[in-house]
Design a protein around this motif. Structure first.
Motif, PDB file in Angstrom:
ATOM      1  N   PRO A   1       0.817  -1.228   0.000  1.00  0.00           N
ATOM      2  CA  PRO A   1       0.000   0.000   0.000  1.00  0.00           C
ATOM      3  C   PRO A   1       0.846   1.271   0.000  1.00  0.00           C
ATOM      4  CG  PRO A   1       0.062  -0.910   2.205  1.00  0.00           C
ATOM      5  CD  PRO A   1       0.900  -1.809   1.347  1.00  0.00           C
ATOM      6  N   SER A   2       1.670   1.455  -1.026  1.00  0.00           N
ATOM      7  CA  SER A   2       2.405   2.727  -1.104  1.00  0.00           C
ATOM      8  C   SER A   2       2.285   3.236  -2.535  1.00  0.00           C
ATOM      9  CB  SER A   2       3.871   2.528  -0.729  1.00  0.00           C
ATOM     10  OG  SER A   2       4.610   2.150  -1.861  1.00  0.00           O
ATOM     11  N   PRO A   3       2.208   4.569  -2.737  1.00  0.00           N
ATOM     12  CA  PRO A   3       2.028   5.108  -4.086  1.00  0.00           C
ATOM     13  C   PRO A   3       3.101   4.616  -5.059  1.00  0.00           C
ATOM     14  CG  PRO A   3       1.718   6.829  -2.468  1.00  0.00           C
ATOM     15  CD  PRO A   3       2.201   5.620  -1.707  1.00  0.00           C
ATOM     16  N   ASP A   4       4.293   4.366  -4.566  1.00  0.00           N
ATOM     17  CA  ASP A   4       5.374   3.925  -5.456  1.00  0.00           C
ATOM     18  C   ASP A   4       5.212   2.482  -5.932  1.00  0.00           C
ATOM     19  OD1 ASP A   4       6.526   6.306  -5.198  1.00  0.00           O
ATOM     20  OD2 ASP A   4       8.066   5.694  -3.739  1.00  0.00           O
ATOM     21  N   HIS A   5       4.590   1.646  -5.101  1.00  0.00           N
ATOM     22  CA  HIS A   5       4.586   0.217  -5.406  1.00  0.00           C
ATOM     23  C   HIS A   5       3.217  -0.428  -5.593  1.00  0.00           C
ATOM     24  CE1 HIS A   5       8.543   0.829  -3.311  1.00  0.00           C
ATOM     25  NE2 HIS A   5       8.908   0.284  -4.463  1.00  0.00           N
TER      26      HIS A   5
END
Ligand code: HEM
Length: 219
Positions: A60-64
């Motif tokens: 749950p991270s914008p990068d991944h």
């Protein structure tokens, strides 16, 4: 030998009492319309199981987030299938819960003594929609991002407390990593926990009052 083990456990845990209280009841005289509640329950369990599998790879991270979904779809064995079931199961669950509610309304099964069952059901419907809303953002693609931008803005248009609601939902004035993190937390912990508790209450009330009879000519 198994009988002895069962008797030993029963003496300490009271299986027989549990069986009599929960399962040893007359068979309900329903029809296919009475299966929709159980279908909703089945879909809830299925969403839970497929969701647990998805959390093994989802980040749950914008990068991944987006890449982790692509990885599940393309590289994980049967990942496409698990995600497909979870994706379509979500829409199906909203639909089935809604038709179950319409059935209860049409047969007037919300009347005395089942008003509480109905009220708990309203909570279940809201939570089910909440699961769809929070889950939709998780792939973090353009469609998810903008749909949630619009959805949270609508929630933010509530008079007086709208700004507060918007900030609580987004974790700030704009959509950010914080939004994704809290939607994820709501999607896998808070809302399913509340759903499980309310389903427990719903089933308790259904067992307590038994199935309502469908209105006939006398009604
Ligand atoms: C996750 C969502 C839900 C689950 C798992 C669920 C589960 C069930 C089950 C297993 C039954 C018994 C079988 C049946 O009549 O279909 C039932 C009955 C009932 N449900 Fe639900 N339900 C849900 C949502 C709702 C909603 C949204 C409402 C209404 C707002 C509602 C109101 C009722 C009522 C009043 C009954 C008693 C019906 C009767 O005795 O004829 N339920 N539910």
């Amino acid at each position: 030998m198994w009988n002895k083990v069962y008797a030993w456990l029963d003496e300490r845990l009271g299986f027989n009492g549990l069986y009599k209280g929960l399962l040893d009841r007359p068979e309900p005289e329903g029809n296919w319309w009475n299966t929709l509640g159980s279908a909703s329950l089945f879909l809830f369990v299925m969403q839970g199981l497929t969701g647990i599998f998805l959390t093994v790879y989802y980040t749950p991270s914008p990068d991944h987030a987006y890449d982790s979904i692509r990885y599940i779809m393309n590289d994980v064995a049967f990942g496409w299938m698990i995600r497909g079931i979870h994706h379509w199961g979500a829409s199906l669950m909203v639909l089935v819960v809604f038709i179950h509610m319409v059935r209860v309304f049409v047969t007037a099964s919300f009347k005395y003594p089942r008003e509480l069952t109905w009220l708990v059901g309203v909570g279940l419907l809201l939570l089910t929609v909440g699961m769809g809303f929070t889950g939709y953002l998780l792939p973090w693609h353009q469609q998810a991002y903008w749909a949630t931008t619009v959805g949270t803005r609508i929630a933010g248009s509530v008079p007086f407390i709208g700004d507060f609601i918007l900030k609580v939902l987004r974790g700030g004035p704009d959509l950010s990593a914080l939004t994704l993190q809290r939607f994820f937390s709501a999607h896998i912990w808070i809302l399913p926990g509340l759903l499980a508790a309310l389903i427990g209450a719903h089933l308790f009330l259904i067992i307590k009052h038994g199935e309502s009879h469908f209105p006939d000519e006398e009604d």
